[in-house]
Design a protein around this motif. Sequence first.
Motif, short mmCIF file in Angstrom:
data_model
loop_
_atom_site.label_atom_id
_atom_site.label_comp_id
_atom_site.label_asym_id
_atom_site.label_seq_id
_atom_site.Cartn_x
_atom_site.Cartn_y
_atom_site.Cartn_z
N GLN A 168 41.47 -1.72 -52.47
CA GLN A 168 42.22 -2.68 -53.26
C GLN A 168 42.67 -2.05 -54.57
O GLN A 168 43.81 -2.23 -55.00
CB GLN A 168 41.38 -3.94 -53.53
N ALA A 169 41.79 -1.27 -55.19
CA ALA A 169 42.15 -0.61 -56.45
C ALA A 169 43.27 0.40 -56.21
O ALA A 169 44.22 0.47 -56.99
CB ALA A 169 40.92 0.08 -57.04
N LEU A 194 33.18 -11.09 -53.75
CA LEU A 194 33.20 -10.83 -55.19
C LEU A 194 34.21 -9.74 -55.54
O LEU A 194 34.67 -9.02 -54.68
CB LEU A 194 31.80 -10.42 -55.66
N GLU A 195 34.48 -9.63 -56.85
CA GLU A 195 35.39 -8.61 -57.36
C GLU A 195 34.78 -7.94 -58.58
O GLU A 195 33.92 -8.50 -59.25
CB GLU A 195 36.74 -9.24 -57.76
N GLY A 196 35.23 -6.74 -58.85
CA GLY A 196 34.91 -6.05 -60.09
C GLY A 196 33.44 -5.72 -60.27
O GLY A 196 32.75 -5.25 -59.37
N SER A 201 31.21 -9.39 -50.29
CA SER A 201 32.59 -9.16 -49.85
C SER A 201 33.56 -10.14 -50.51
O SER A 201 34.75 -9.87 -50.58
CB SER A 201 32.70 -9.25 -48.33
N LYS A 234 30.75 -7.37 -58.06
CA LYS A 234 30.65 -6.75 -56.74
C LYS A 234 29.84 -5.46 -56.80
O LYS A 234 28.99 -5.21 -55.95
CB LYS A 234 32.06 -6.46 -56.20
N ASP A 293 46.50 -1.47 -55.76
CA ASP A 293 47.04 -1.94 -57.04
C ASP A 293 47.72 -0.80 -57.80
O ASP A 293 48.78 -0.98 -58.39
CB ASP A 293 45.94 -2.56 -57.90
N GLY A 295 36.81 -2.48 -51.77
CA GLY A 295 37.08 -2.55 -53.20
C GLY A 295 37.88 -1.36 -53.66
O GLY A 295 38.81 -1.47 -54.47
#
Length: 171
Positions: free
Chosen positions: A98-99, A29-31, A27, A34, A102, A95
Motif C-alpha cells: 500500500q505504501a 489496521l493502518e500505520g 489486517s 498495525k 501511494d 502494508g
Amino acid sequence: MSQVFEGYERQYCEFSANLSKKCASASLLEGEQKKQKVSDIKAGLDDAETLIRKMDLEARSLPPNAKAMLLAKLREYKTDLNNLKSEVKRITLAGANQAARDDLLESGMADTMMVSADQRGRLLMSTERLNQSSDRIKKAEEQCWKQKTLVSQFFKTYINSVSLSCMPHNT
C-alpha cells in the motif's frame, strides 16, 4: 498420553486462536497501530514455536506407541504455525504494498480518487492530441495522393507533347 504434553497442547491451542484473531484484526489496521499489532503477533509466534519445541521434546521422550500419535499431532501444529507465519508475512507485505502504491500514485496526492481523476484527465487529453495528430496525418496523406496524381497527369501530358513534337512530319 503425557499430562505435560496435554498442558502444552492446551496452551498452544489458546495461542493459536489468539494469534488468528490478532491477525484478522491487524489486517484492518493502518500505520503505527498495525506495526504494533504485528510485533505483538510475532512475539506470540515465538512463544508458540517454543511450546511446539517443548511438545516435541516431550513426545520424543514417550514410548513408541504414544510417540507416533503425538508426533502426528505435532506435525499438524507445525503446519498451523507455518500458516500463521505466512499470514503475518501477508499482512506485513500488504502494508508495504500500500505504501509503495501511494508512492507510485504521487506522493503529493493522498486521495486515490483525486489521483485517479487526474490520471483520467491526462489520458483523455493525450488521446485527443493523438486523434488530432492522426487526422493531420490522414489529410497530409490525401494531399500526397492528389499531388501524385497531378504530377502523373503532368508527365503524361508532357511525354505526349514531346513525342508529338519529335515525330517527323510527312509532308
